[in-house]
Design a protein around this motif. Structure first.
Motif, short mmCIF file in Angstrom:
data_model
loop_
_atom_site.label_atom_id
_atom_site.label_comp_id
_atom_site.label_asym_id
_atom_site.label_seq_id
_atom_site.Cartn_x
_atom_site.Cartn_y
_atom_site.Cartn_z
N LEU A 77 -3.04 -1.27 2.53
CA LEU A 77 -2.30 -2.10 1.58
C LEU A 77 -1.49 -3.18 2.26
CD1 LEU A 77 -1.06 0.57 -0.97
CD2 LEU A 77 -3.04 -0.94 -1.12
N GLY A 78 -1.69 -3.37 3.56
CA GLY A 78 -0.96 -4.42 4.27
C GLY A 78 0.20 -3.86 5.06
N HIS A 79 0.75 -4.68 5.91
CA HIS A 79 1.79 -4.23 6.83
C HIS A 79 3.20 -4.59 6.37
CE1 HIS A 79 -1.35 -3.19 9.66
NE2 HIS A 79 -1.85 -4.41 9.54
N GLY A 80 3.35 -5.28 5.25
CA GLY A 80 4.67 -5.72 4.85
C GLY A 80 5.41 -4.76 3.93
N ALA A 95 -10.48 11.05 -5.10
CA ALA A 95 -9.67 9.87 -4.79
C ALA A 95 -9.00 9.30 -6.04
CB ALA A 95 -10.55 8.80 -4.15
N PHE A 96 -7.84 8.70 -5.83
CA PHE A 96 -7.22 7.92 -6.90
C PHE A 96 -7.81 6.52 -6.83
CE2 PHE A 96 -4.05 5.03 -8.62
CZ PHE A 96 -3.83 5.62 -9.86
N VAL A 97 -8.48 6.12 -7.91
CA VAL A 97 -9.16 4.82 -7.95
C VAL A 97 -8.48 3.94 -8.98
CG1 VAL A 97 -11.36 3.64 -8.32
CG2 VAL A 97 -11.33 5.94 -7.34
N ILE A 98 -8.17 2.73 -8.57
CA ILE A 98 -7.59 1.76 -9.50
C ILE A 98 -7.97 0.36 -9.04
CG2 ILE A 98 -5.41 1.62 -8.21
CD1 ILE A 98 -3.99 1.30 -10.94
N CYS A 99 -8.22 -0.51 -9.98
CA CYS A 99 -8.49 -1.91 -9.69
C CYS A 99 -7.21 -2.70 -9.91
CB CYS A 99 -9.61 -2.43 -10.58
SG CYS A 99 -10.07 -4.14 -10.22
N LEU A 100 -6.72 -3.33 -8.86
CA LEU A 100 -5.47 -4.09 -8.96
C LEU A 100 -5.72 -5.60 -8.90
CD1 LEU A 100 -3.05 -1.96 -6.75
CD2 LEU A 100 -3.19 -2.07 -9.24
N ASP A 101 -6.92 -6.02 -9.26
CA ASP A 101 -7.18 -7.46 -9.32
C ASP A 101 -6.16 -8.13 -10.24
OD1 ASP A 101 -9.32 -7.01 -7.72
OD2 ASP A 101 -10.86 -7.55 -9.19
N GLY A 102 -5.65 -9.26 -9.81
CA GLY A 102 -4.68 -10.00 -10.61
C GLY A 102 -3.24 -9.71 -10.23
N HIS A 103 -3.01 -8.66 -9.45
CA HIS A 103 -1.65 -8.36 -9.00
C HIS A 103 -1.46 -8.89 -7.58
CE1 HIS A 103 -0.57 -5.77 -12.36
NE2 HIS A 103 -1.78 -5.23 -12.28
N GLU A 122 2.43 -8.26 -3.00
CA GLU A 122 3.78 -7.67 -2.97
C GLU A 122 4.04 -6.72 -4.13
OE1 GLU A 122 4.12 -11.83 -4.85
OE2 GLU A 122 3.05 -10.86 -3.18
N GLU A 123 3.20 -6.77 -5.17
CA GLU A 123 3.37 -5.88 -6.32
C GLU A 123 2.47 -4.65 -6.26
OE1 GLU A 123 2.75 -7.94 -9.94
OE2 GLU A 123 4.35 -9.40 -9.62
N GLN A 173 2.81 -1.05 -8.35
CA GLN A 173 1.83 -0.81 -9.40
C GLN A 173 1.05 0.48 -9.13
OE1 GLN A 173 1.17 -2.50 -12.22
NE2 GLN A 173 2.81 -3.96 -11.89
N LEU A 174 0.71 0.69 -7.88
CA LEU A 174 -0.05 1.87 -7.50
C LEU A 174 0.75 3.14 -7.72
CD1 LEU A 174 -2.74 2.78 -6.34
CD2 LEU A 174 -1.87 2.25 -4.06
N LEU A 175 2.00 3.14 -7.29
CA LEU A 175 2.87 4.31 -7.47
C LEU A 175 3.05 4.62 -8.96
CD1 LEU A 175 5.65 3.88 -4.77
CD2 LEU A 175 4.24 5.91 -5.13
N ALA A 176 3.32 3.59 -9.74
CA ALA A 176 3.54 3.79 -11.17
C ALA A 176 2.29 4.36 -11.83
CB ALA A 176 3.95 2.48 -11.83
#
Length: 206
Positions: free
Chosen positions: A101-104, A127-135, A138-139, A143-146
């Motif tokens: 998810l990146g280093h920041g 696995a937990f699968v989710i598409c976060l296209d459009g986010h 930094e969000e 979004q993933l936790l929620a």
């Protein structure tokens, strides 16, 4: 961006026909779709397994080539996803692996995400699968936790249905990325538009 975290342990034929293809000119030579259409069957299937880990899904989408445009390819991918059996879905979920998810991201958020993901995988066994296209990036952790916390309340059958639809969306996103990468390939191998080195980008997961 499609995010598909996982650390879970590994692990009827598709019935309805794919929609008829729109008749019209096939994509111009040299485009990503044209390269995809011209891949040998085994190479196309391997590339498609990077988009969705169901072997039947990959075989079905590969067998229905050539596609006249990207919209027809996505429609066929959706139809094959809707027709996946429970066994196909289990196979696809077992092939999902954790995404970076990146280093920041703050350390505390990463720890919380790791704990939430582990709890989800213990509960549902995949696995937990989710598409976060459009986010924006930094969000994505919030979004993933929620989403994990919200979906932890689901019954197993309900969650598998949601995971299947998220997997379908992730597969669409990966297909578009695949076409973009194929369009950027300049070294041509004999007959399929890809050299062995280029095709290594699309080795199967799992």
């Amino acid at each position: 961006m499609a995010v598909h975290p996982r650390r879970a342990p590994r692990r009827t034929p598709l019935s309805s026909p794919l929609p008829a293809q729109v008749r019209g000119p096939v994509s111009a030579p040299g485009t990503g779709l044209a390269r995809f259409n011209s891949l040998p069957p085994e190479h196309a299937r391997t590339a498609l397994l990077r988009c969705c880990g169901s072997g039947r899904w990959a075989q079905r989408v590969a067998d229905h080539r050539p596609y006249p445009d990207a919209a027809s390819l996505l429609a066929a991918a959706d139809e094959a996803a809707y027709d996946m059996s429970q066994g196909d879905l289990t196979e696809a979920l077992a092939r999902e692996s954790s995404a970076e998810l990146g280093h920041g991201a703050p350390y505390a958020a990463l720890v919380a995400l790791d704990a939430a993901r582990a709890a989800y995988e213990r509960t549902f066994g995949h696995a937990f699968v989710i598409c976060l296209d459009g986010h924006p990036p930094e969000e994505q952790i919030s979004q993933l936790l929620a989403a994990i916390r919200r979906r932890m309340a689901h019954e197993i059958d309900e969650e598998r249905s949601i995971a299947a639809d998220e997997l379908r969306l992730v597969a669409r996103s990966r297909l578009l990325c695949l076409l973009d990468r194929l369009a950027g390939v300049h070294r041509e191998g004999p007959g399929d538009g890809l050299s062995a080195a280029d095709f290594g980008l699309f080795a199967p997961v799992g």
